[in-house]
Design an enzyme around this catalytic site. Structure first.
Site, PDB file in Angstrom:
ATOM      1  N   GLY A 177      -1.654  -7.489   2.516  1.00 39.40           N
ATOM      2  CA  GLY A 177      -0.422  -8.633   3.625  1.00 39.40           C
ATOM      3  C   GLY A 177      -0.568  -9.740   3.683  1.00 39.40           C
ATOM      4  N   SER A 197      -6.757  -9.650   3.751  1.00 37.79           N
ATOM      5  CA  SER A 197      -5.796  -8.648   3.376  1.00 37.79           C
ATOM      6  C   SER A 197      -4.476  -8.635   2.256  1.00 37.79           C
ATOM      7  CB  SER A 197      -4.957  -7.920   4.408  1.00 37.79           C
ATOM      8  OG  SER A 197      -4.224  -8.709   5.178  1.00 37.79           O
ATOM      9  N   HIS A 235     -11.329  -6.789   6.412  1.00 41.55           N
ATOM     10  CA  HIS A 235     -10.401  -7.535   7.093  1.00 41.55           C
ATOM     11  C   HIS A 235     -10.152  -8.484   8.270  1.00 41.55           C
ATOM     12  CE1 HIS A 235      -8.967  -6.554   3.081  1.00 41.55           C
ATOM     13  NE2 HIS A 235      -8.622  -5.641   3.870  1.00 41.55           N
ATOM     14  N   ASN A 293       1.029  -1.029   0.350  1.00 40.16           N
ATOM     15  CA  ASN A 293      -0.362  -0.267  -0.076  1.00 40.16           C
ATOM     16  C   ASN A 293       1.086   1.360  -0.092  1.00 40.16           C
ATOM     17  OD1 ASN A 293      -2.593  -1.234  -0.115  1.00 40.16           O
ATOM     18  ND2 ASN A 293      -2.493  -1.707   2.046  1.00 40.16           N
ATOM     19  N   ASN A 332      -3.873  -0.045  -3.146  1.00 42.34           N
ATOM     20  CA  ASN A 332      -5.763  -0.291  -2.833  1.00 42.34           C
ATOM     21  C   ASN A 332      -5.558   0.676  -3.562  1.00 42.34           C
ATOM     22  OD1 ASN A 332      -7.293  -1.560  -1.833  1.00 42.34           O
ATOM     23  ND2 ASN A 332      -6.330  -1.768   0.082  1.00 42.34           N
ATOM     24  N   PRO A 333      -6.422   0.454  -4.107  1.00 44.99           N
ATOM     25  CA  PRO A 333      -7.542   1.415  -5.342  1.00 44.99           C
ATOM     26  C   PRO A 333      -8.096   2.777  -4.053  1.00 44.99           C
ATOM     27  CG  PRO A 333      -7.824  -0.474  -6.425  1.00 44.99           C
ATOM     28  CD  PRO A 333      -7.109  -1.170  -5.067  1.00 44.99           C
ATOM     29  N   SER A 334      -8.011   2.029  -3.175  1.00 39.54           N
ATOM     30  CA  SER A 334      -8.588   3.041  -2.430  1.00 39.54           C
ATOM     31  C   SER A 334      -7.833   4.396  -1.671  1.00 39.54           C
ATOM     32  CB  SER A 334      -8.649   2.896  -0.918  1.00 39.54           C
ATOM     33  OG  SER A 334      -8.208   2.195  -0.408  1.00 39.54           O
TER      34      SER A 334
END
Length: 597
Positions: A523, A521, A570, A413, A435-437
């Site tokens: 991770g 997630s 998550h 991220n 992450n697109p967010s």
């Protein structure tokens, strides 16, 4: 006129009288017929039918046999008893071996875990100091023992007085004894067992506040607390924390540990008696363990003299590592499928979104041109991978050099690597996820600020930028804009996309290991990829709690800020505990200490 009215009045009285008489007469006839009809046609009573039909017939037959056997008159057969007791003692030597003591397990002894035959632990001076100094049982044979299970059959049994009359009372798994239960189960306790799974589920693995645990032991008085500390690797740290907690708070309860050698002997003995499917009980760390919810940010300062965590015990790579890696690879095929390429996803293919099962997209020439031309991973297994999370535990950790020494470094991220963070998190990057967010929040969905986005990627060099472009429909245009932005501004970074088919396989695999979440997630996705890519996997920054495991000082959520995640998308605590379990099994290495220690 007056006479006519009088005659009319009398005539109405007579009609009313006759009408009433007829109603009563007809009603009596109908009532008689109705009673006769009921008497003649009343149905026979039918016993209620079982709703389960014969679904449980087999169980009912077995229960019937058990009741018949139990109902026979009981009498102690001294000869049979002495013979069986002698066999058990000769095979298992429970009096001498059941509990680890400083006499039967000296410093330097190698303990072989009874649940993980290939795992061993050498008894250090620190571990040795937790063993019972003397034998907890007297040489004298006791007259009566009561072993009390926790079955529902004890509810309203009124067995309390009978149980308490025994000379020695053994209870299992820290059961409640108050709130009216005393009448039925008693309260006399000489020995009580504790499965580590209970310590994890009810008391957060004693990673946070410990006083509630010690207070809960008061009902057992000065009994022995028996724990299988050396049955599985993940049992050891929580068992040692239990010992230290009881010592710190001066509890009269005396913690002792099962001897794994005795448990192995016991298993063989009962197998010889026909209990062929007996296995050592494995405390399942995924069983209703909400590790994070058990520990709040307000309770991390409970002081203790000593602390032990899985990371602080001797660690060695185990043979199980290869087995687990093989299972993961066979199920998910990460090296071939994790990243979409023009080879594994040809033109006109249909990609099914892994986060929106009913949605799919057809691979057009425009989309196809954004795919990696070939697999970015070589067929050769790398020696060492470092997967770097962003947990606050990395702050002031001095782990930068150790991270950068890995052959392949994966980051999650788009984390910051400059402004002094290099010392603690390193700077080498071979793969970084986005992450697109983050693209939406920091770069306004890349509808503008694309140059700023590309400039910020310079810190990651010529690494792979990995995006979940086909997990949700909203991700696709955003991920394609990220690809085109790196192309337009000639960034050395290579943008690649996660394969939704791989993510579905990965979700199934980890669900089979106990992780239930709406979505894995980043991770755990990267840890999975690393386990297929590298022979040795090291994890840094994976610690989802607000205090440090070593000295309980406060930690921010990330090493660079304290911004909290939103919702329960998550299952971070379940994922972490699974990583901890894999660490204890020697499959990967979880770093939870400062790297300069």
């Amino acid at each position: 006129m007056r006479g006519g009215m009088r005659r009319l009045f009398f005539f109405m009285i007579i009609l009313l009288f006759l009408g009433t008489f007829l109603i009563i007469f007809i009603s009596s006839i109908l009532d008689k017929n109705e009673k006769e009809h009921y008497r003649l046609s009343s149905p026979k009573k039918v016993p209620p039918q079982s709703t389960n039909s014969c679904k449980d017939c087999k169980d009912q037959r077995e229960i019937k046999k058990l009741i018949e056997r139990y109902s026979k008159p009981w009498k102690k057969q001294e000869g049979n008893y002495q013979k069986f007791r002698s066999q058990l003692s000769n095979k298992c030597h429970g009096y001498d071996k059941a509990i680890i003591t400083q006499a039967n397990t000296p410093v330097g002894t190698k303990l072989v875990y009874d649940g993980e035959k290939k795992r061993t632990l050498q008894v250090t001076t620190e571990i040795f100091s937790t063993f019972a100094e003397g034998h907890p049982f007297s040489n004298k044979t006791l007259h009566t023992c009561a072993v009390v299970g926790n079955g529902g059959i004890l509810a309203n049994s009124s067995c309390g007085n009978m149980i308490d009359s025994a000379q020695f009372v053994i209870r299992c798994n820290l059961p409640p004894l108050s709130d009216g239960y005393e009448k039925h189960v008693g309260n006399h306790t000489d020995l009580v067992t504790a499965n580590p799974s209970i310590l994890l589920e009810k008391f957060g693995g004693l990673m946070g506040r410990r006083r509630p645990f010690v207070e809960s032991l008061q009902k057992y008085g000065n009994s022995l607390l028996l724990i299988p500390a050396f049955s599985y690797g993940h049992n050891t740290p929580v068992s040692l924390r239990t010992f230290y907690t009881i010592e710190d708070f001066g509890s009269p309860t005396r913690p002792v540990f099962f001897n794994p050698e005795y448990l192995q002997s016991l298993e063989r003995f009962w197998r010889s008696k026909g209990l062929s499917n007996v296995k050592p009980h494995r405390d399942n760390p995924h069983l209703k363990v909400n590790f994070l919810s058990s520990v709040s940010s307000n309770n991390h300062k409970e002081n203790t003299k000593k602390d032990t965590d899985c990371d602080f015990l001797p660690w060695g790579k185990q043979d199980e590592s290869q087995t687990f890696r093989s299972q993961l690879s066979t199920t998910c095929h990460g090296l071939d499928k994790a990243i979409i390429t023009q080879e594994n996803t040809p033109l006109e293919s249909k990609l099914v979104y892994d986060g929106e099962k009913g949605s799919a997209i057809k691979v057009t020439p425009e989309i196809f041109n954004t795919f990696a031309k070939r697999n970015p991973f070589s067929n050769k297994t790398l020696h060492t991978c470092a997967v770097v999370g962003n947990g606050g535990i990395l702050f002031n950790s001095s782990c930068g050099k150790m991270i950068d020494s890995a052959q392949f470094v994966i980051r999650c991220n788009l984390p910051p690597l400059s402004n002094g963070y290099e010392k603690h998190v390193g700077s080498k990057t071979d793969l970084v996820t986005a992450n697109p967010s983050i693209l939406i929040k920091k770069y306004k969905s890349l509808n503008k600020d694309q140059q700023i986005f590309v400039e910020n990627l310079q810190v990651y060099g010529n690494s792979l930028l990995l995006l979940p472009a086909f997990s949700y429909r909203v991700n696709t245009p955003l991920s394609l804009r990220a690809f085109h932005a790196t192309e337009d501004f000639k960034s050395p970074i290579q943008t690649v996309f996660l394969n939704p088919e791989y993510l579905k396989d990965l979700d199934h695999f980890w669900a089979s290991q106990g992780v239930k979440a709406k979505r894995l997630s980043s991770g755990i996705m990267m840890v999975s990829l690393a386990m297929e890519l590298c022979a040795n996997v090291h994890l840094y920054g994976f610690w989802p709690f607000s205090f440090h495991p070593r000295d309980r000082h406060f930690l921010t959520n990330h090493y660079y800020d304290d911004e909290k995640g939103t919702g329960n998308f998550h299952s971070m605590s379940a994922e972490f505990f699974l990583m901890l379990q894999l660490h204890s099994q020697g499959i990967l290495r979880l770093h939870l200490d400062d790297c300069n220690q």
